[in-house]
Design a protein around this motif. Structure first.
Motif, PDB file in Angstrom:
ATOM      1  N   VAL A  31     153.979  54.636 137.043  1.00 31.57           N
ATOM      2  CA  VAL A  31     153.380  54.944 135.493  1.00 31.57           C
ATOM      3  C   VAL A  31     154.784  54.723 134.688  1.00 31.57           C
ATOM      4  CG1 VAL A  31     152.469  56.198 133.858  1.00 31.57           C
ATOM      5  CG2 VAL A  31     151.519  56.502 136.232  1.00 31.57           C
ATOM      6  N   ARG A  32     155.773  55.297 135.483  1.00 30.89           N
ATOM      7  CA  ARG A  32     157.160  55.322 134.707  1.00 30.89           C
ATOM      8  C   ARG A  32     157.460  53.703 134.603  1.00 30.89           C
ATOM      9  NH1 ARG A  32     162.015  57.602 137.867  1.00 30.89           N
ATOM     10  NH2 ARG A  32     161.557  55.820 138.701  1.00 30.89           N
ATOM     11  N   GLY A  33     157.323  52.788 135.589  1.00 28.18           N
ATOM     12  CA  GLY A  33     157.542  51.394 135.263  1.00 28.18           C
ATOM     13  C   GLY A  33     156.754  50.882 134.051  1.00 28.18           C
ATOM     14  N   TRP A  34     155.672  51.101 134.156  1.00 26.12           N
ATOM     15  CA  TRP A  34     154.742  50.639 133.157  1.00 26.12           C
ATOM     16  C   TRP A  34     155.097  50.935 131.767  1.00 26.12           C
ATOM     17  CZ3 TRP A  34     149.298  52.969 134.957  1.00 26.12           C
ATOM     18  CH2 TRP A  34     148.746  52.326 136.344  1.00 26.12           C
ATOM     19  N   VAL A  35     155.466  52.208 131.584  1.00 26.98           N
ATOM     20  CA  VAL A  35     155.905  52.796 130.298  1.00 26.98           C
ATOM     21  C   VAL A  35     157.274  52.255 129.724  1.00 26.98           C
ATOM     22  CG1 VAL A  35     156.626  54.917 128.941  1.00 26.98           C
ATOM     23  CG2 VAL A  35     154.604  54.954 130.433  1.00 26.98           C
ATOM     24  N   TYR A  36     158.256  52.229 130.881  1.00 28.29           N
ATOM     25  CA  TYR A  36     159.444  51.683 130.491  1.00 28.29           C
ATOM     26  C   TYR A  36     159.381  50.240 129.887  1.00 28.29           C
ATOM     27  CZ  TYR A  36     162.100  55.823 132.126  1.00 28.29           C
ATOM     28  OH  TYR A  36     162.748  57.064 132.614  1.00 28.29           O
ATOM     29  N   HIS A  37     158.497  49.666 130.755  1.00 28.23           N
ATOM     30  CA  HIS A  37     158.227  48.058 130.311  1.00 28.23           C
ATOM     31  C   HIS A  37     157.502  47.780 128.946  1.00 28.23           C
ATOM     32  CE1 HIS A  37     159.393  46.977 134.555  1.00 28.23           C
ATOM     33  NE2 HIS A  37     159.769  45.756 134.257  1.00 28.23           N
ATOM     34  N   ARG A  38     156.849  48.383 128.823  1.00 30.90           N
ATOM     35  CA  ARG A  38     155.747  48.227 127.726  1.00 30.90           C
ATOM     36  C   ARG A  38     156.648  48.743 126.588  1.00 30.90           C
ATOM     37  NH1 ARG A  38     150.406  48.488 125.949  1.00 30.90           N
ATOM     38  NH2 ARG A  38     149.938  47.313 128.039  1.00 30.90           N
ATOM     39  N   ARG A  70     154.219  57.069 116.243  1.00 29.63           N
ATOM     40  CA  ARG A  70     152.857  56.381 116.188  1.00 29.63           C
ATOM     41  C   ARG A  70     153.052  55.166 117.198  1.00 29.63           C
ATOM     42  NH1 ARG A  70     150.986  53.358 111.463  1.00 29.63           N
ATOM     43  NH2 ARG A  70     152.950  53.740 110.790  1.00 29.63           N
ATOM     44  N   PHE A  71     154.110  54.655 117.465  1.00 34.04           N
ATOM     45  CA  PHE A  71     154.070  53.405 118.195  1.00 34.04           C
ATOM     46  C   PHE A  71     154.149  54.019 119.677  1.00 34.04           C
ATOM     47  CE2 PHE A  71     157.281  51.253 121.080  1.00 34.04           C
ATOM     48  CZ  PHE A  71     157.040  50.063 120.902  1.00 34.04           C
ATOM     49  N   ILE A  72     154.928  55.358 119.985  1.00 32.71           N
ATOM     50  CA  ILE A  72     154.793  55.598 121.341  1.00 32.71           C
ATOM     51  C   ILE A  72     153.587  56.332 121.570  1.00 32.71           C
ATOM     52  CG2 ILE A  72     155.848  57.434 122.832  1.00 32.71           C
ATOM     53  CD1 ILE A  72     158.345  57.181 121.210  1.00 32.71           C
ATOM     54  N   ASN A  73     152.923  56.666 120.667  1.00 32.52           N
ATOM     55  CA  ASN A  73     151.425  57.670 121.138  1.00 32.52           C
ATOM     56  C   ASN A  73     150.726  56.061 121.459  1.00 32.52           C
ATOM     57  OD1 ASN A  73     152.098  60.197 120.426  1.00 32.52           O
ATOM     58  ND2 ASN A  73     151.419  59.943 118.454  1.00 32.52           N
ATOM     59  N   ARG A  74     150.760  55.133 120.718  1.00 31.61           N
ATOM     60  CA  ARG A  74     149.679  54.052 120.953  1.00 31.61           C
ATOM     61  C   ARG A  74     150.143  53.400 122.452  1.00 31.61           C
ATOM     62  NH1 ARG A  74     151.115  50.547 116.863  1.00 31.61           N
ATOM     63  NH2 ARG A  74     152.485  49.315 118.247  1.00 31.61           N
ATOM     64  N   VAL A  75     151.441  53.277 122.864  1.00 32.95           N
ATOM     65  CA  VAL A  75     151.807  52.903 124.199  1.00 32.95           C
ATOM     66  C   VAL A  75     151.027  53.725 125.329  1.00 32.95           C
ATOM     67  CG1 VAL A  75     153.622  52.591 125.788  1.00 32.95           C
ATOM     68  CG2 VAL A  75     153.782  51.562 123.448  1.00 32.95           C
ATOM     69  N   MET A  76     151.417  54.975 125.103  1.00 30.49           N
ATOM     70  CA  MET A  76     150.741  56.100 126.002  1.00 30.49           C
ATOM     71  C   MET A  76     149.138  56.048 125.987  1.00 30.49           C
ATOM     72  SD  MET A  76     153.567  57.279 126.965  1.00 30.49           S
ATOM     73  CE  MET A  76     154.140  58.991 127.436  1.00 30.49           C
ATOM     74  N   ARG A  77     148.574  55.657 124.839  1.00 27.23           N
ATOM     75  CA  ARG A  77     147.128  55.619 125.179  1.00 27.23           C
ATOM     76  C   ARG A  77     146.643  54.257 125.631  1.00 27.23           C
ATOM     77  NH1 ARG A  77     146.993  57.445 119.751  1.00 27.23           N
ATOM     78  NH2 ARG A  77     146.846  55.394 119.105  1.00 27.23           N
ATOM     79  N   SER A  78     147.518  53.282 125.332  1.00 30.13           N
ATOM     80  CA  SER A  78     146.959  51.911 125.715  1.00 30.13           C
ATOM     81  C   SER A  78     147.193  51.791 127.344  1.00 30.13           C
ATOM     82  CB  SER A  78     147.604  50.821 125.088  1.00 30.13           C
ATOM     83  OG  SER A  78     148.889  50.790 125.427  1.00 30.13           O
ATOM     84  N   LYS A  96     157.544  64.336 129.973  1.00 22.49           N
ATOM     85  CA  LYS A  96     158.995  63.593 130.640  1.00 22.49           C
ATOM     86  C   LYS A  96     158.816  62.283 129.969  1.00 22.49           C
ATOM     87  CE  LYS A  96     162.379  62.602 133.730  1.00 22.49           C
ATOM     88  NZ  LYS A  96     162.950  61.748 133.117  1.00 22.49           N
ATOM     89  N   LEU A  97     157.547  61.632 130.505  1.00 21.86           N
ATOM     90  CA  LEU A  97     157.593  60.101 129.976  1.00 21.86           C
ATOM     91  C   LEU A  97     157.709  60.114 128.589  1.00 21.86           C
ATOM     92  CD1 LEU A  97     154.903  58.769 132.503  1.00 21.86           C
ATOM     93  CD2 LEU A  97     157.362  58.319 132.540  1.00 21.86           C
ATOM     94  N   TYR A  98     156.986  60.913 127.775  1.00 22.81           N
ATOM     95  CA  TYR A  98     156.848  60.762 126.235  1.00 22.81           C
ATOM     96  C   TYR A  98     158.698  61.015 125.828  1.00 22.81           C
ATOM     97  CZ  TYR A  98     155.333  61.260 121.551  1.00 22.81           C
ATOM     98  OH  TYR A  98     154.865  60.986 120.375  1.00 22.81           O
ATOM     99  N   ASN A  99     159.267  61.724 126.400  1.00 22.79           N
ATOM    100  CA  ASN A  99     160.587  61.892 125.847  1.00 22.79           C
ATOM    101  C   ASN A  99     161.317  61.032 126.144  1.00 22.79           C
ATOM    102  OD1 ASN A  99     160.111  64.534 124.627  1.00 22.79           O
ATOM    103  ND2 ASN A  99     160.545  65.632 126.364  1.00 22.79           N
ATOM    104  N   ASP A 100     161.235  60.441 127.493  1.00 23.85           N
ATOM    105  CA  ASP A 100     161.808  59.243 127.982  1.00 23.85           C
ATOM    106  C   ASP A 100     161.739  57.921 126.720  1.00 23.85           C
ATOM    107  OD1 ASP A 100     162.931  60.389 129.988  1.00 23.85           O
ATOM    108  OD2 ASP A 100     161.997  59.429 131.453  1.00 23.85           O
ATOM    109  N   SER A 101     160.393  57.948 126.474  1.00 22.99           N
ATOM    110  CA  SER A 101     159.837  56.714 125.562  1.00 22.99           C
ATOM    111  C   SER A 101     160.737  56.898 124.255  1.00 22.99           C
ATOM    112  CB  SER A 101     158.594  56.801 125.551  1.00 22.99           C
ATOM    113  OG  SER A 101     157.900  56.619 126.759  1.00 22.99           O
ATOM    114  N   LYS A 102     160.922  58.137 123.743  1.00 22.56           N
ATOM    115  CA  LYS A 102     161.519  58.451 122.549  1.00 22.56           C
ATOM    116  C   LYS A 102     162.817  57.831 122.597  1.00 22.56           C
ATOM    117  CE  LYS A 102     160.793  62.628 121.455  1.00 22.56           C
ATOM    118  NZ  LYS A 102     160.477  63.836 120.922  1.00 22.56           N
ATOM    119  N   THR A 103     163.425  58.414 123.791  1.00 26.38           N
ATOM    120  CA  THR A 103     164.990  57.830 124.035  1.00 26.38           C
ATOM    121  C   THR A 103     165.454  56.191 124.081  1.00 26.38           C
ATOM    122  OG1 THR A 103     165.143  59.973 125.188  1.00 26.38           O
ATOM    123  CG2 THR A 103     167.086  58.186 125.627  1.00 26.38           C
TER     124      THR A 103
END
Ligand code: SF4
Length: 311
Positions: free
Chosen positions: A78-85, A119-127, A141-148
């Motif tokens: 999942v971490r891979g999906w999130v960072y890639h997206r 909004r951008f990160i919420n959309r990614v996490m939802r999708s 953790k993934l949410y905070n990483d995404s913000k960074t």
């Protein structure tokens, strides 16, 4: 360029230029030759299935393709999906922002896009349906990483924007965008002539025909084969020579994004080895016989608990 500078890229190319010289018989456009054509028709593998040789005996291929057991989804997956997206969508967002806003100073680009971050990160996490796969703590953790990661990327974009505008007269928004975001994100390529997927997604494809694959886990020597697979597929599909590739390792530690870039010449040896891996994987599927486990299964193999239920 976001994960490396133009200067670094030029230095790598200069370093390897003299050793380039890929044999024409190993270019993807010769896919119908005995050397490159797949040993089985109508079988299409993803580049990662072929290249990610966690399992020496190819039991992962047997489990997935013969027993139809999909790989379990782990936190790392999942971490891979999130960072890639986050990476690909942020680059697309920067492009569309520049097209809509015209010439703007970097600080404005950063401030405007930072405001859209939540909004951008919420959309990614939802999708990606992240909450379905991970615990609350892992989600946080993934949410905070995404913000960074998001802030890192828009800051890079703001900086490139100012560098370009301060050094040269830029004639059009088009040419500014091409300089600030010079890569094609998630280029889709048809790898089927080589027995690879019809819709291969390359993480980034630079305008000078360099393929980039982003990894979010630890360094593994076999990651380099991914580049050979993509290079062959691009050559088969677009008829363009691809001599170089980069594996970008992306890690996030607290508020910091850590990047390691491994630059490769996609030479004859790498191409031949990739083709051998592909043929072996196809053989496993064709024979439909359990190849058994290697002497030792690496604990990081995605199928570890499937093949080693007693640990
Ligand atoms: S757990 Fe072992 S046998 Fe199973 S796929 Fe991984 S490396 Fe191969």
């Amino acid at each position: 360029m976001f994960f490396f500078s133009r200067f670094e890229l030029d230095r790598w190319i200069r370093m390897y230029r003299d050793s380039s010289g890929v044999s024409d018989e190993l270019r993807g456009w010769n896919w119908s030759s005995d050397l490159l054509s797949p040993i089985i028709d109508n079988l299409y593998l993803s580049v990662s299935e072929v290249a990610n040789r966690y399992c020496e005996t190819y039991r992962d291929i047997y489990l997935k393709r013969v027993l139809k057991k999909p790989a379990p989804v782990s936190f790392k997956t999942v971490r891979g999906w999130v960072y890639h997206r986050i990476s690909s969508d942020t680059l697309t967002l920067v492009k569309s922002y520049l097209y809509n806003s015209g010439f703007v100073p970097g600080y404005k680009l950063y401030n405007d896009l930072a405001r859209r971050g939540r909004r951008f990160i919420n959309r990614v996490m939802r999708s990606l349906n992240v909450s379905k796969y991970v615990s609350d703590e892992e989600f946080k953790k993934l949410y905070n990483d995404s913000k960074t990661l998001y802030k890192y990327l828009i800051l890079q974009a703001a900086s490139y924007n100012d560098q370009v505008l301060s050094r040269e007269a830029v004639a059009s928004i088009d040419s500014l965008v091409n300089k600030v975001v010079p890569s094609v994100v998630e280029r889709v390529i048809d790898g089927s002539p080589l027995g690879l997927s019809k819709q291969l997604r390359i993480d980034m494809f630079l305008d000078n025909n360099i393929v980039i694959d982003i990894k979010t886990g630890d360094y593994r020597d076999f990651h380099k084969y991914t580049l050979a697979g993509y290079a062959l597929a691009v050559e088969a599909d677009l008829n363009k020579p691809v001599d170089y590739g980069i594996i970008t390792y992306l890690h996030i530690q607290g508020d910091f994004v850590k990047v390691r870039n491994d630059f490769y010449l996609i030479d004859d040896t790498l191409r031949r080895e990739f083709i051998e891996l592909r043929d072996h994987a196809m053989d496993i599927i064709h024979l439909s016989r359990d190849p058994g486990r290697p002497t030792r299964c690496p604990s990081y193999c995605i199928y570890y608990n499937v093949c080693n239920p007693l640990g």
